[in-house]
Scaffold this motif. Structure first.
Motif, mmCIF file in Angstrom:
data_model
loop_
_atom_site.group_PDB
_atom_site.id
_atom_site.type_symbol
_atom_site.label_atom_id
_atom_site.label_comp_id
_atom_site.label_asym_id
_atom_site.label_seq_id
_atom_site.Cartn_x
_atom_site.Cartn_y
_atom_site.Cartn_z
ATOM 1 N N THR A 122 -7.648 -3.289 6.322
ATOM 2 C CA THR A 122 -6.914 -3.566 5.094
ATOM 3 C C THR A 122 -5.923 -4.346 5.484
ATOM 4 O OG1 THR A 122 -5.268 -1.588 5.608
ATOM 5 C CG2 THR A 122 -7.405 -1.257 4.255
ATOM 6 N N ARG B 70 -13.273 -9.644 0.804
ATOM 7 C CA ARG B 70 -13.686 -8.124 1.013
ATOM 8 C C ARG B 70 -15.264 -8.046 0.615
ATOM 9 N NH1 ARG B 70 -10.842 -4.066 3.401
ATOM 10 N NH2 ARG B 70 -11.762 -1.979 3.058
ATOM 11 N N TYR C 188 0.873 -1.268 -0.033
ATOM 12 C CA TYR C 188 0.201 0.039 0.117
ATOM 13 C C TYR C 188 0.880 1.306 -0.112
ATOM 14 C CZ TYR C 188 -4.393 -2.506 0.988
ATOM 15 O OH TYR C 188 -5.433 -3.375 0.943
ATOM 16 N N PHE D 124 -8.287 -8.269 2.364
ATOM 17 C CA PHE D 124 -7.922 -8.168 0.731
ATOM 18 C C PHE D 124 -8.444 -9.262 -0.194
ATOM 19 C CE2 PHE D 124 -5.146 -8.512 -3.141
ATOM 20 C CZ PHE D 124 -5.098 -7.263 -3.481
ATOM 21 N N PRO E 212 -13.781 -4.883 -2.950
ATOM 22 C CA PRO E 212 -12.677 -4.682 -3.647
ATOM 23 C C PRO E 212 -12.644 -3.319 -4.458
ATOM 24 C CG PRO E 212 -13.220 -6.627 -3.638
ATOM 25 C CD PRO E 212 -14.396 -6.245 -3.218
#
Length: 466
Positions: free
Chosen positions: A414, A422, A198, A419, A445
């Motif tokens: 997160t 979701r 990220y 991931f 997502p």
């Protein structure tokens, strides 16, 4: 209005879904419970008359990179770029400045210059095809072999925790601190997998598209989307709260709501209800807005040109702060993310500043002093510039936008698990078990940020369903 599709909630995902459906010829009704459209895109005079503050989202890198927003080509929306995308002040040395140019940024990192170009720089060189792959984790994808190859190389580093990535790849205090500040946008423990990825992607976006603000405030973007919907024959209504799905009779319903709201609104199959109820919330935030009588008096003058400023010091300090929050405690020296809109946009009515720190979900602790102390640490005399201040803890944020459950601005934790799940594991997680009902919030997502991709994916599925 006799609607073919009803969209509930006017955050960026709901707005994109509504416009996408309307452009395909559907008669769309958009319903918003608040008195203004926008969800996280709202702006308001929070401190003094004439001072425009963004209530939630401010920096719009993802909007420029998103295929959903790029396809809309909205009129009347101007993006304002600050001279410096982001800055990371440090106590005993110059601040690290993130420029649009990756090489210029790397020059400020000394012996970590090569490492920066090989990570964030390489991701930026992957361009929009790489970003599109990451924003569409479940497709559809164009057959672009170079983009898939770049995504594979990026993924090898992206899966790492930010702390691991920073220590393996960077050798300087500056390089490690910069990655930590980027990764802390995730509102997650920096020892968690994916936080490194990220952080790298946010840094790459600074080089690829910049970190701009919407000229005049984020509300301008929301209003432009509503205007586009209405120009296509759609109807948009504020002040209408949908409490039960049974109130709606349209064949297609798209919900820009949290999993908790969906559980309350609908009679769901027991198995899906159990899976949805296991969705984990992220920590919350405590947000501050200030009206100032002049620019923030940063010790390092280079920080004055930055739109976004990461305050928290070294990798070790930021990692400790985020670990404390993840454990349900309040850090006495929290990581603070600040935005100074006046660096990019002079139309906000004067010098305004926006900042938040992370707190346990649902916290009722006043973090005003902790946030202002962190700013004073790098800008002595800051408090003397304050004309008015406005604070919003988790309860106030949730009251303004029910999707921010307990102050959670990321639509759910997160984590690596979320991931992949979701809000539930599914080849098409935007589709619910209810015929014609789709979920499109940041709890789907690709997750948080102003990209509209959840709405775009949900609308595409709805159109495919007929």
């Amino acid at each position: 209005m006799d609607a073919d599709a009803v969209v509930v909630g006017s955050g960026p995902n709901g707005l994109v879904a509504a416009v996408t459906l309307a452009r395909a010829g559907r008669r769309v009704l958009l319903l918003e419970a608040a008195d203004r459209f926008g969800g996280g895109l709202r702006s308001a005079e929070l401190t003094l008359p004439g001072r425009v503050h963004d209530v939630c989202a401010t920096v719009m890198a993802m909007a420029l990179a998103s295929p959903a927003f790029r396809s809309l080509e909205l009129k009347g929306v101007q993006f304002a770029h600050p001279p410096v995308a982001a800055a990371h002040p440090l106590d005993d040395r110059p601040a690290v400045l993130v420029h649009r140019d990756a090489r210029c940024t790397a020059e400020g990192l000394g012996r970590d210059a090569r490492a920066w170009l090989a990570t964030a720089g390489a991701a930026a060189r992957g361009g929009l095809p790489l970003v599109e792959l990451l924003l569409k984790p479940l497709g559809p994808w164009r057959l672009d072999v170079p983009a898939f190859a770049r995504a594979a190389r990026f993924g090898a580093a992206a899966v790492l925790p930010a702390t691991t990535l920073a220590r393996r790849v960077f050798g300087t205090v500056e390089g490690r601190a910069l990655i930590a500040g980027m990764a802390a946008h995730t509102v997650n423990d920096l020892r968690s997998p994916l936080t490194g990825g990220y952080g790298l992607m946010l840094a790459a976006l600074a080089h690829l598209v910049g970190w701009p603000l919407v000229r005049g405030g984020s509300q301008v973007l929301a209003d432009a989307l509503v205007a586009e919907l209405r120009s296509l024959g759609g109807q948009a209504v504020t002040g209408h709260r949908v409490r039960r799905l049974a109130e709606l009779s349209a064949p297609t319903v798209v919900l820009d709501v949290s999993p908790r709201q969906l559980l309350a609104m609908a009679d769901l199959p027991p198995a899906y209800r159990r899976r949805l109820s296991r969705f984990r919330r992220a920590p919350g935030v405590f947000k501050m807005d200030w009206a100032l009588d002049g620019p923030v008096p940063w010790r390092d003058p280079g920080v004055a040109g930055a739109g976004t400023v990461h305050l928290g010091g070294t990798l070790e300090e930021i990692a400790l702060s985020e670990a404390e929050t993840a454990a349900g405690r309040h850090s006495p020296r929290p990581y603070v993310l600040a935005v100074q809109p006046y660096a990019a946009d002079p139309t906000r009515g004067g010098h305004t500043l926006w900042a938040y720190c992370h707190v346990p979900n649902g916290s009722d602790v006043d973090m005003t002093d902790a946030i202002e102390t962190q700013i004073e640490r790098y800008a002595p005399g800051f408090r003397d510039r304050v004309l008015a201040r406005h604070a919003m803890g988790p309860a106030a944020l949730e009251a303004a936008n029910p999707n921010l459950v307990g102050g959670d601005i990321t639509g759910g934790l997160t984590s690596l698990a979320q991931f992949l799940r979701r809000p539930v594991w599914s080849p098409a997680p935007w589709r619910t078990p209810l015929p014609g009902v789709f979920l499109c919030s940041a709890s789907t997502p690709p997750g948080p940020s102003v990209h509209g991709m959840g709405g775009w994916q949900a609308a595409r599925l709805a159109l495919r369903a007929g």
